[in-house]
Structure formats: structure tokens, C-alpha cells
Write a protein that holds these residues in place. Structure first.
Motif, PDB file in Angstrom:
ATOM      1  N   PHE A  20       0.832  -1.201   0.000  1.00 50.74           N
ATOM      2  CA  PHE A  20       0.000   0.000   0.000  1.00 50.74           C
ATOM      3  C   PHE A  20       0.871   1.257   0.000  1.00 50.74           C
ATOM      4  CE2 PHE A  20      -2.294   3.361   2.286  1.00 50.74           C
ATOM      5  CZ  PHE A  20      -3.382   3.518   1.426  1.00 50.74           C
ATOM      6  N   ILE A  21       1.884   1.288   0.847  1.00 52.51           N
ATOM      7  CA  ILE A  21       2.775   2.449   0.904  1.00 52.51           C
ATOM      8  C   ILE A  21       3.542   2.596  -0.410  1.00 52.51           C
ATOM      9  CG2 ILE A  21       4.788   3.459   2.066  1.00 52.51           C
ATOM     10  CD1 ILE A  21       3.735   2.094   4.655  1.00 52.51           C
ATOM     11  N   MET A  22       3.954   1.474  -0.989  1.00 53.58           N
ATOM     12  CA  MET A  22       4.696   1.537  -2.255  1.00 53.58           C
ATOM     13  C   MET A  22       3.827   2.040  -3.404  1.00 53.58           C
ATOM     14  SD  MET A  22       7.882   1.093  -1.916  1.00 53.58           S
ATOM     15  CE  MET A  22       8.330   0.972  -3.640  1.00 53.58           C
ATOM     16  N   ILE A  23       2.531   1.750  -3.380  1.00 54.84           N
ATOM     17  CA  ILE A  23       1.644   2.315  -4.408  1.00 54.84           C
ATOM     18  C   ILE A  23       1.682   3.838  -4.319  1.00 54.84           C
ATOM     19  CG2 ILE A  23      -0.776   2.669  -5.073  1.00 54.84           C
ATOM     20  CD1 ILE A  23      -1.270  -0.258  -4.364  1.00 54.84           C
ATOM     21  N   ILE A  24       1.591   4.347  -3.110  1.00 58.48           N
ATOM     22  CA  ILE A  24       1.638   5.800  -2.919  1.00 58.48           C
ATOM     23  C   ILE A  24       2.976   6.351  -3.399  1.00 58.48           C
ATOM     24  CG2 ILE A  24       1.642   7.644  -1.184  1.00 58.48           C
ATOM     25  CD1 ILE A  24      -0.354   5.811   0.412  1.00 58.48           C
ATOM     26  N   ILE A  25       4.063   5.698  -3.022  1.00 59.21           N
ATOM     27  CA  ILE A  25       5.399   6.148  -3.436  1.00 59.21           C
ATOM     28  C   ILE A  25       5.520   6.126  -4.956  1.00 59.21           C
ATOM     29  CG2 ILE A  25       7.855   5.522  -3.423  1.00 59.21           C
ATOM     30  CD1 ILE A  25       7.400   4.645  -0.456  1.00 59.21           C
ATOM     31  N   MET A  26       5.049   5.050  -5.583  1.00 57.53           N
ATOM     32  CA  MET A  26       5.145   4.959  -7.045  1.00 57.53           C
ATOM     33  C   MET A  26       4.299   6.028  -7.731  1.00 57.53           C
ATOM     34  SD  MET A  26       5.467   0.877  -7.882  1.00 57.53           S
ATOM     35  CE  MET A  26       4.269   0.250  -6.708  1.00 57.53           C
ATOM     36  N   LEU A  27       3.146   6.345  -7.172  1.00 57.26           N
ATOM     37  CA  LEU A  27       2.319   7.397  -7.767  1.00 57.26           C
ATOM     38  C   LEU A  27       2.964   8.769  -7.594  1.00 57.26           C
ATOM     39  CD1 LEU A  27      -1.277   6.151  -6.879  1.00 57.26           C
ATOM     40  CD2 LEU A  27      -0.147   6.151  -9.129  1.00 57.26           C
ATOM     41  N   VAL A  28       3.611   8.995  -6.460  1.00 56.96           N
ATOM     42  CA  VAL A  28       4.360  10.254  -6.285  1.00 56.96           C
ATOM     43  C   VAL A  28       5.499  10.306  -7.304  1.00 56.96           C
ATOM     44  CG1 VAL A  28       5.891  11.533  -4.717  1.00 56.96           C
ATOM     45  CG2 VAL A  28       3.723  10.595  -3.868  1.00 56.96           C
ATOM     46  N   MET A  29       6.199   9.187  -7.484  1.00 56.40           N
ATOM     47  CA  MET A  29       7.258   9.132  -8.498  1.00 56.40           C
ATOM     48  C   MET A  29       6.687   9.432  -9.883  1.00 56.40           C
ATOM     49  SD  MET A  29       9.642   5.906  -7.475  1.00 56.40           S
ATOM     50  CE  MET A  29      10.878   6.029  -6.208  1.00 56.40           C
ATOM     51  N   GLU A  30       5.516   8.886 -10.172  1.00 64.04           N
ATOM     52  CA  GLU A  30       4.880   9.123 -11.474  1.00 64.04           C
ATOM     53  C   GLU A  30       4.574  10.600 -11.676  1.00 64.04           C
ATOM     54  OE1 GLU A  30       4.346   7.439 -14.230  1.00 64.04           O
ATOM     55  OE2 GLU A  30       5.139   5.571 -13.453  1.00 64.04           O
ATOM     56  N   HIS A  31       4.218  11.294 -10.613  1.00 62.95           N
ATOM     57  CA  HIS A  31       3.977  12.729 -10.730  1.00 62.95           C
ATOM     58  C   HIS A  31       5.262  13.448 -11.151  1.00 62.95           C
ATOM     59  CE1 HIS A  31       2.411  16.702 -10.036  1.00 62.95           C
ATOM     60  NE2 HIS A  31       3.416  16.959  -9.204  1.00 62.95           N
ATOM     61  N   PHE A  32       6.381  13.088 -10.524  1.00 64.07           N
ATOM     62  CA  PHE A  32       7.660  13.715 -10.885  1.00 64.07           C
ATOM     63  C   PHE A  32       8.130  13.273 -12.272  1.00 64.07           C
ATOM     64  CE2 PHE A  32       7.640  14.446  -6.314  1.00 64.07           C
ATOM     65  CZ  PHE A  32       7.903  15.808  -6.298  1.00 64.07           C
ATOM     66  N   ILE A  33       7.768  12.080 -12.660  1.00 63.41           N
ATOM     67  CA  ILE A  33       8.061  11.623 -14.025  1.00 63.41           C
ATOM     68  C   ILE A  33       7.272  12.468 -15.025  1.00 63.41           C
ATOM     69  CG2 ILE A  33       7.636   9.699 -15.630  1.00 63.41           C
ATOM     70  CD1 ILE A  33       8.414   7.858 -13.175  1.00 63.41           C
ATOM     71  N   TYR A  34       6.012  12.712 -14.729  1.00 64.54           N
ATOM     72  CA  TYR A  34       5.188  13.563 -15.593  1.00 64.54           C
ATOM     73  C   TYR A  34       5.818  14.947 -15.722  1.00 64.54           C
ATOM     74  CZ  TYR A  34       1.331  16.534 -17.078  1.00 64.54           C
ATOM     75  OH  TYR A  34       0.565  17.458 -17.731  1.00 64.54           O
ATOM     76  N   LEU A  35       6.238  15.521 -14.588  1.00 65.60           N
ATOM     77  CA  LEU A  35       6.875  16.844 -14.625  1.00 65.60           C
ATOM     78  C   LEU A  35       8.167  16.819 -15.436  1.00 65.60           C
ATOM     79  CD1 LEU A  35       6.339  18.020 -10.929  1.00 65.60           C
ATOM     80  CD2 LEU A  35       5.035  18.692 -12.974  1.00 65.60           C
ATOM     81  N   THR A  36       8.933  15.741 -15.307  1.00 65.55           N
ATOM     82  CA  THR A  36      10.163  15.595 -16.086  1.00 65.55           C
ATOM     83  C   THR A  36       9.842  15.512 -17.572  1.00 65.55           C
ATOM     84  OG1 THR A  36      11.253  14.476 -14.241  1.00 65.55           O
ATOM     85  CG2 THR A  36      12.239  14.174 -16.426  1.00 65.55           C
ATOM     86  N   ASN A  37       8.850  14.706 -17.912  1.00 66.86           N
ATOM     87  CA  ASN A  37       8.477  14.547 -19.319  1.00 66.86           C
ATOM     88  C   ASN A  37       7.971  15.854 -19.920  1.00 66.86           C
ATOM     89  OD1 ASN A  37       9.207  11.879 -19.152  1.00 66.86           O
ATOM     90  ND2 ASN A  37       7.121  11.106 -19.005  1.00 66.86           N
ATOM     91  N   ILE A  38       7.238  16.626 -19.147  1.00 70.79           N
ATOM     92  CA  ILE A  38       6.743  17.922 -19.629  1.00 70.79           C
ATOM     93  C   ILE A  38       7.909  18.898 -19.776  1.00 70.79           C
ATOM     94  CG2 ILE A  38       5.356  19.941 -18.972  1.00 70.79           C
ATOM     95  CD1 ILE A  38       3.725  17.557 -20.031  1.00 70.79           C
ATOM     96  N   SER A  39       8.811  18.906 -18.804  1.00 66.17           N
ATOM     97  CA  SER A  39       9.930  19.865 -18.814  1.00 66.17           C
ATOM     98  C   SER A  39      10.948  19.574 -19.912  1.00 66.17           C
ATOM     99  CB  SER A  39      10.646  19.860 -17.466  1.00 66.17           C
ATOM    100  OG  SER A  39       9.775  20.263 -16.452  1.00 66.17           O
ATOM    101  N   PHE A  40      11.260  18.293 -20.121  1.00 61.09           N
ATOM    102  CA  PHE A  40      12.327  17.928 -21.052  1.00 61.09           C
ATOM    103  C   PHE A  40      11.818  17.399 -22.385  1.00 61.09           C
ATOM    104  CE2 PHE A  40      14.346  17.948 -16.930  1.00 61.09           C
ATOM    105  CZ  PHE A  40      15.558  18.564 -17.176  1.00 61.09           C
ATOM    106  N   GLY A  41      10.526  17.158 -22.478  1.00 64.40           N
ATOM    107  CA  GLY A  41       9.948  16.702 -23.742  1.00 64.40           C
ATOM    108  C   GLY A  41      10.620  15.446 -24.274  1.00 64.40           C
ATOM    109  N   ARG A  42      10.984  15.471 -25.541  1.00 66.03           N
ATOM    110  CA  ARG A  42      11.599  14.306 -26.185  1.00 66.03           C
ATOM    111  C   ARG A  42      12.977  13.962 -25.619  1.00 66.03           C
ATOM    112  NH1 ARG A  42       9.534  12.804 -31.471  1.00 66.03           N
ATOM    113  NH2 ARG A  42       7.684  14.048 -31.899  1.00 66.03           N
ATOM    114  N   GLN A  43      13.554  14.880 -24.892  1.00 68.47           N
ATOM    115  CA  GLN A  43      14.888  14.646 -24.311  1.00 68.47           C
ATOM    116  C   GLN A  43      14.815  14.019 -22.912  1.00 68.47           C
ATOM    117  OE1 GLN A  43      17.366  15.093 -26.426  1.00 68.47           O
ATOM    118  NE2 GLN A  43      15.823  15.863 -27.845  1.00 68.47           N
ATOM    119  N   SER A  44      13.605  13.765 -22.409  1.00 67.25           N
ATOM    120  CA  SER A  44      13.495  13.224 -21.049  1.00 67.25           C
ATOM    121  C   SER A  44      14.153  11.854 -20.920  1.00 67.25           C
ATOM    122  CB  SER A  44      12.041  13.184 -20.589  1.00 67.25           C
ATOM    123  OG  SER A  44      11.251  12.438 -21.475  1.00 67.25           O
TER     124      SER A  44
END
Length: 157
Positions: A79-103
């Protein structure tokens, strides 16, 4: 002894040196994040939520499969790891938006640099990485850290 405790004990055998442990505290979450980041780049539909961002179907499938592995070991940890992975996914989304094709270069750089440090840590330790015995230990590393935190604060997992 429960299976999760046996796996933690086996993992701990090659993680006793303070420098190696310190390196693992930094590198294991970053490696985990970079792998989820790579998965997010595989073309697939995405689920999007306000104030969170988007998560790819591939990433969700990975999260589900990882969670199923963790549920067999400990419901609380999974359960805790699901939360951690979803938080990681949020930062992944921000990385993908910030760096685009270079992420992909961000994920690749983080992955390579952190593995170099991991290998340095194991060289200092004088022990080979546990995953060389069994690949499932690649998934044990993140929850080994979480298990340590839970023990410190007195929560049974």
C-alpha cells in the motif's frame, strides 16, 4: 519467519557497510524512478488527473505487477509503495513535460550514474549485489529501505 523478513535478511547480508547503505538510500529510489520514467516513454494511452498529471498505461501495468509482488510479502508495504510509485509518477510527468523528447536522457543519465555509485558501494562493501543471485532482489531494495523506516517508527509491516 515470514518470507519478507527472510528476503530482507538475505538482502542485508551484502548491505552492512555504512557507506554502501548511504549510497543505497540515495541510489535505489533514483534507479526505481528512472525505470518507471523509461516505462512512461513507451507510446501508450495515458490517464490524466487534475493537479497530478498523466500516467501511461504501461506505467500503470508495471505498478500493478510490482504491487502484486509486494502484496504477497506485506499488504502494508504494498500500500505504501503504491503511494510512493504514484508520487514518483507525478515527478516523471513533470520531467516529461519539462524535457519533452529529451526526457529519456534524464532517465538514462540518472540510471547510469546511480548504478555506478551502487557498484562503488558494493566494491566498498566487498560483496556482490544480491540481485546477481536472484533478480527479484531488484524489487526488494526499495522495500528494504521502507521496511527500515517502518521499523524505526515502530510500525509492523
Amino acid at each position: 519467519m515470514r518470507k519478507v523478513d527472510l528476503l530482507f535478511a538475505e538482502y542485508s547480508k551484502s548491505h552492512r557497510n555504512a557507506a554502501n547503505k548511504f549510497i543505497h538510500w540515495i541510489c535505489v529510489p533514483l534507479i526505481f524512478w528512472s525505470i518507471l520514467g523509461f516505462a512512461s516513454l513507451i507510446p501508450s494511452p495515458h490517464f490524466c488527473a487534475s493537479y497530478f498529471g498523466c500516467v501511461s498505461i504501461i506505467s500503470l501495468i508495471m505498478i500493478i505487477l510490482i504491487t502484486l509482488f509486494y502484496i504477497r510479502l506485506s499488504f502494508l508495504i504494498s500500500f505504501i509503495m503504491i503511494i510512493i510509485m504514484l508520487v514518483m509518477e507525478h515527478f516523471i510527468y513533470l520531467t516529461n513535460i519539462s524535457f519533452g523528447r529529451q526526457s529519456w536522457m534524464v532517465y538514462f543519465s540518472v540510471f547510469i550514474i546511480t548504478w555506478i555509485f551502487q557498484l562503488i558501494g558494493h566494491k566498498i562493501e566487498g560483496q556482490k549485489p544480491t540481485f546477481l543471485k536472484d533478480l527479484k532482489f531488484l524489487l526488494i531494495g526499495p522495500i528494504w529501505l521502507l521496511g527500515f523506516i517502518l521499523k524505526k517508527i515502530g510500525i509492523k509491516y
